[in-house]
Scaffold this active site. Structure first.
Site, short mmCIF file in Angstrom:
data_model
loop_
_atom_site.label_atom_id
_atom_site.label_comp_id
_atom_site.label_asym_id
_atom_site.label_seq_id
_atom_site.Cartn_x
_atom_site.Cartn_y
_atom_site.Cartn_z
N TYR A 61 37.81 35.25 49.31
CA TYR A 61 36.96 33.99 49.34
C TYR A 61 37.56 33.00 50.46
O TYR A 61 36.95 32.39 51.28
CB TYR A 61 36.94 33.04 48.07
N GLU A 140 18.42 38.95 41.79
CA GLU A 140 19.25 39.98 40.90
C GLU A 140 20.69 39.76 40.89
O GLU A 140 21.08 38.96 41.98
CB GLU A 140 18.73 41.37 41.44
N LYS A 142 24.42 40.18 41.72
CA LYS A 142 25.34 40.82 42.83
C LYS A 142 26.29 41.69 42.41
O LYS A 142 27.38 41.06 41.92
CB LYS A 142 25.74 40.11 43.93
N ASP A 144 29.68 43.73 41.89
CA ASP A 144 30.88 43.52 42.71
C ASP A 144 31.74 45.26 42.76
O ASP A 144 32.51 45.46 41.87
CB ASP A 144 31.86 42.66 42.28
N TYR A 253 19.58 49.14 44.01
CA TYR A 253 18.81 47.99 44.09
C TYR A 253 18.11 47.60 45.38
O TYR A 253 17.43 46.67 45.56
CB TYR A 253 19.98 46.79 44.10
N LYS A 344 27.05 33.09 46.20
CA LYS A 344 28.22 33.60 45.26
C LYS A 344 28.70 32.64 44.28
O LYS A 344 28.65 31.36 44.51
CB LYS A 344 29.60 33.68 46.62
N CYS A 438 67.14 41.21 23.44
CA CYS A 438 66.14 40.65 22.93
C CYS A 438 66.49 39.28 23.14
O CYS A 438 67.20 38.50 22.83
CB CYS A 438 65.87 41.13 21.68
N CYS A 441 66.39 37.82 19.20
CA CYS A 441 67.46 38.23 18.20
C CYS A 441 68.77 38.57 18.92
O CYS A 441 69.67 38.72 18.47
CB CYS A 441 66.94 39.18 17.02
N CYS A 456 62.39 45.94 21.53
CA CYS A 456 63.42 45.31 20.83
C CYS A 456 63.14 45.98 19.35
O CYS A 456 61.93 45.96 18.73
CB CYS A 456 63.23 43.84 20.37
N CYS A 461 63.87 41.02 13.58
CA CYS A 461 63.84 40.17 14.78
C CYS A 461 62.74 38.83 14.54
O CYS A 461 61.68 39.16 14.20
CB CYS A 461 63.57 40.72 15.88
S1 IVH Z 1 21.07 44.08 49.17
C1 IVH Z 1 20.21 44.43 53.39
N1 IVH Z 1 21.43 43.71 46.48
O1 IVH Z 1 26.90 43.20 48.60
C2 IVH Z 1 20.71 44.03 51.97
N2 IVH Z 1 23.32 44.11 48.02
O2 IVH Z 1 27.85 41.36 50.48
C3 IVH Z 1 21.16 44.84 51.48
N3 IVH Z 1 25.36 44.06 46.83
O3 IVH Z 1 26.56 45.03 51.22
C4 IVH Z 1 22.12 44.48 50.29
N4 IVH Z 1 24.69 44.04 44.85
O4 IVH Z 1 26.90 46.28 49.13
C5 IVH Z 1 21.82 43.90 47.56
N5 IVH Z 1 21.64 43.53 44.13
C6 IVH Z 1 22.17 43.74 45.49
C7 IVH Z 1 23.71 43.73 45.80
C8 IVH Z 1 24.15 44.22 46.88
C9 IVH Z 1 25.77 44.03 45.42
C10 IVH Z 1 26.37 44.45 47.91
C11 IVH Z 1 26.03 45.53 48.97
C12 IVH Z 1 26.19 44.55 50.11
C13 IVH Z 1 27.13 43.69 49.88
C14 IVH Z 1 27.10 42.27 50.63
#
Ligand code: IVH
Length: 714
Positions: A61, A140, A142, A144, A253, A344, A438, A441, A456, A461
């Site tokens: 970040y 949808e 995202k 990680d 996705y 984000k 410890c 005690c 311990c 104790c």
């Molecule tokens: S679409 C051209 N959908 O986030 C667009 N990406 O920070 C293709 N990611 O490289 C990506 N969830 O690895 C898409 N629901 C989602 C996602 C997603 C996670 C990842 C993906 C991408 C990265 C970008």
């Protein structure tokens, strides 16, 4: 290469720039020149730490904040752009140990939005370029995890790759073939598709991640910082058999390439629905088509709220223009498509200073070092302490008091030190001394063979006694309202209680002596203690705090014994033969019941009238007392659902076949172990139809099948 002094300078500069980020954004051309230079210096340094040394010193970040500040300044004053600016390149992740393959379409990243305003800006740009008044977006989660691209030709999974540098990735087909949620065959031909490339993410769910880290800690291995690292690390293992052991999942996705092109679904929603119908794990159930950006914002906020309870780590929401016809006019930058953006959530990593360490004694005597931090906000929560797990962890990371540390709060996991920023050291940092006695005690600590923790082992104790009392009173155990840690401590310190047995001999006049206890509070606590006598055998077993005996194990034990005394002389082999009880747990139970002082506590409880016998033998219901084990896939529902049904009808759902099993229900592609064990023990096997016959008068089977059809993917 950077000298240590230079590294310290750059870290100092980074922190200053991060503090000034708002000032930087509104800089005049003159000021911007200097900022741009400084930003490039620090970004180049952080790129080096991240990509070359693989040991980042700031969170993603924070990096993003710097990068965006630079990019925005360059946008505002294009005359400041230079060809070697870090904004002018795309990052690479290639490590060289797998063959590389070219993606069908470049695997780009996503642009990020951190605020609602940035989402509205995105929408404005989309509207301008498409001429639409209201745009339809699909939104949808995202995920990680680690990005992947899968190729299916003539319905067969033929290739799987990592993102790599976006143009080419690493061919990890064999590793991906071990991931159960990636179908090796999917009927794309039903949609007229010959060849397709789809994008997705490899993940580990939070629960598995927690288990995996606990196991790693037990084995003395360093834990993974977060599910993403665990997934990415697992994918790169050179041995697919090892990969198969990790509980990886893949969610897809995005459809990124289709042959013939005319068969590309018209909308993103349709594309994901197709993948969903073909048996992939997708965000289908969690995505929403929104009309206009305000609906998008509402949906993103809704998800930010429920983020913690989601089984996977998600770091935001992805907003995509739904109709494919607009992709062309919107186009791409070298970094990301202009038809999508990631919103984000608040970051879960931050850097702060470690200002001290305290050593806590746990209920079973384990000594845990806890780091005290300069308070810092991580993902909306202020964090001021962090578990340092054990001595090995501290040594391995070489954590010292006064260090700048990168911490992360992932999932439900307690905050964790990802990295010590050694480059920020000035020499005044103090190594952490692990105590040999410890802290409660004073008795000598021991490290048992095969364990990483110092413990311990003094059963008297004070710290342990107080925590045992508190545990006994906890909601899942005997549920004694009013018996929290403070009261437990006061009872112990006043010499009124030495173990849980003593609680039942307390008089109201004793309780009034406690600090802050008026007559009413004393009465309430007295009554709560008396009421707890009838909680039942399982709760007593759990409440005693026997090592490794959690609530589930306690319940299992309580199902197979008539009285707590049955455990006293139960041979180890018999304990181990109980469903769900392994070697370690059995030994721990045996050890507990071999100690005179523990038996004395149980006697005290018994004399006071605490119920130590099983009361109700089995739950009532048509399957009363019958133990069911399932193998293979069922057509009607998942195995878990079948288990729920069995239990709701009074039966017992078990995972492995033992001599006590009543039926083994055999579905499609059954496992060999369970079948042969049932044969060996003469346990009757029945088909799914026979099972359904047993339950058909109590359960709506058609509805069950329908639910499975609609919901079996997520
Ligand atoms: S679409 C051209 N959908 O986030 C667009 N990406 O920070 C293709 N990611 O490289 C990506 N969830 O690895 C898409 N629901 C989602 C996602 C997603 C996670 C990842 C993906 C991408 C990265 C970008």
């Amino acid at each position: 290469m950077y000298t240590p002094e230079r590294e310290r300078e750059l870290i100092e500069l980074t922190r200053k720039l991060l503090k000034d980020i708002d000032k930087i954004r509104s800089a005049s051309l003159e000021e911007a020149g200097a900022y741009v230079q400084k930003l490039r210096e620090v970004i180049n340094y952080h790129d080096y730490k991240y990509y070359v040394q693989a040991s980042p010193v700031i969170s993603d970040y924070e990096y993003d904040q710097l990068f965006r500040a630079l990019r925005d300044l360059e946008k505002k004053y294009p005359q400041l752009i230079t060809p070697d600016s870090p904004t002018q390149r795309v990052a690479s992740e290639i490590t060289g140990s797998f063959p590389t393959v070219r993606h069908y379409t470049p695997m780009l990243s996503l642009d990020n939005a951190y605020t609602e305003e940035e989402l509205r800006d995105f929408d404005r740009r989309v509207r301008e370029l498409t001429g639409l008044e209201v745009v339809e977006y699909s939104v949808e989660p995202k995920y990680d995890g680690a990005g992947i691209a899968l190729v299916y030709r003539d319905n067969l999974f033929v290739r799987g790759a990592t993102r790599g540098d976006g143009e080419t990735g690493e061919d990890i087909t064999n590793n991906l073939k071990t991931v159960r949620t990636i179908p090796l065959r999917a009927e794309f031909s039903k949609f007229g598709i010959r060849l397709i490339e789809i994008r997705g993410e490899v993940l580990i769910n939070k629960e598995e991640f927690k288990k995996m880290n606990e196991e790693r800690l037990e084995e003395g291995l360093p834990p993974f910082a977060n599910p993403r690292n665990a997934a990415a690390g697992s994918l790169r293992l050179q041995n697919p058999a090892e990969v198969a052991k990790r509980k990886l999942e893949a969610v897809v996705y995005q459809v990124s390439y289709v042959e013939p092109e005319s068969k590309h679904p018209e909308t993103h929603y349709e594309a994901v629905k197709m993948l969903h119908l073909l048996g992939f794990k997708t965000p289908f159930k969690d995505m929403k088509v929104c009309r206009g950006i305000e609906e998008v914002i509402d949906y993103c906020r809704e998800w930010e709220e429920k983020r913690e309870s989601y089984p996977y780590e998600i770091d935001g929401m992805v907003v995509k223009v739904n109709r494919k016809e607009f992709y062309e006019v919107l186009g791409f930058t070298s970094h990301h498509p202009r038809w999508a953006i990631a919103f984000k959530f608040k970051p879960k990593q931050a850097t702060t200073k470690l200002i001290g360490v305290v050593f806590q004694v746990g209920r079973v005597g384990t000594i845990t070092p806890v780091g005290k931090l300069e308070p810092v906000e991580v993902g909306g929560v202020t964090v001021s302490s962090v578990s340092l797990f054990n001595e090995d962890f501290i040594r391995e990371k070489d954590i010292r008091i006064g260090d700048l540390v990168l911490i992360e709060r992932a999932g439900d996991v307690i905050p964790y030190v990802v990295e010590v920023i050694k480059e920020a050291r000035d020499g005044d940092e103090i190594p952490i001394e692990f105590p040999r006695e410890c802290p409660s005690c004073g008795s000598k600590l021991v490290k048992l063979p095969g364990e990483v923790a110092w413990r311990c082992i003094n059963i008297a104790c004070p710290a342990q006694v107080i925590l045992r009392l508190k545990h006994w009173g906890s909601r899942e155990a005997m549920d004694i309202r009013g018996l929290g840690e403070a009261t437990a401590k006061a009872l112990y310190e006043k010499g009124l209680v030495k173990d849980v047995g003593d609680l039942y001999y307390l008089k109201i006049t004793d309780l009034i002596k406690l600090p802050g206890f008026a007559e009413k509070a004393a009465m309430n606590l007295y009554n709560a203690i008396q009421e707890s006598k009838n909680r039942g055998l399982d709760r007593v077993l759990y409440g005693l705090g026997i090592r490794y005996v959690g609530l589930t194990t306690a319940k299992k034990l309580a199902q197979v014994i008539d009285s707590i005394w049955d455990l006293k002389d139960m041979p180890l082999e018999k304990l181990e033969s109980i469903e769900g009880i392994g070697d370690v747990v059995a030994r721990s139970i045996k050890e507990f019941f071999s100690r005179e002082e523990n038996l004395k506590v149980i006697e005290k409880l018994e004399k006071a009238g605490v119920k130590l016998r099983r009361t109700k033998l089995e739950k009532e219901g048509p399957l009363k007392g019958k133990i069911f084990v399932f193998t293979g896939t069922l057509g009607c529902c998942s195995r878990e659902k079948a288990g729920e049904i069995v239990e709701s009808l009074g039966g017992i759902f078990a995972n492995s076949v033992t001599s006590k099993t009543s039926y083994l229900v055999v579905g499609q592609e059954p496992g060999r172990t369970k079948l042969s064990r049932a044969k060996q023990l003469g346990i009757p096997t029945i088909s799914e139809e026979e099972f359904l016959e047993m339950i058909k008068d109590y359960v709506n089977i058609d509805e069950l099948r329908r639910e499975r059809k609609e919901g079996y993917l997520f």
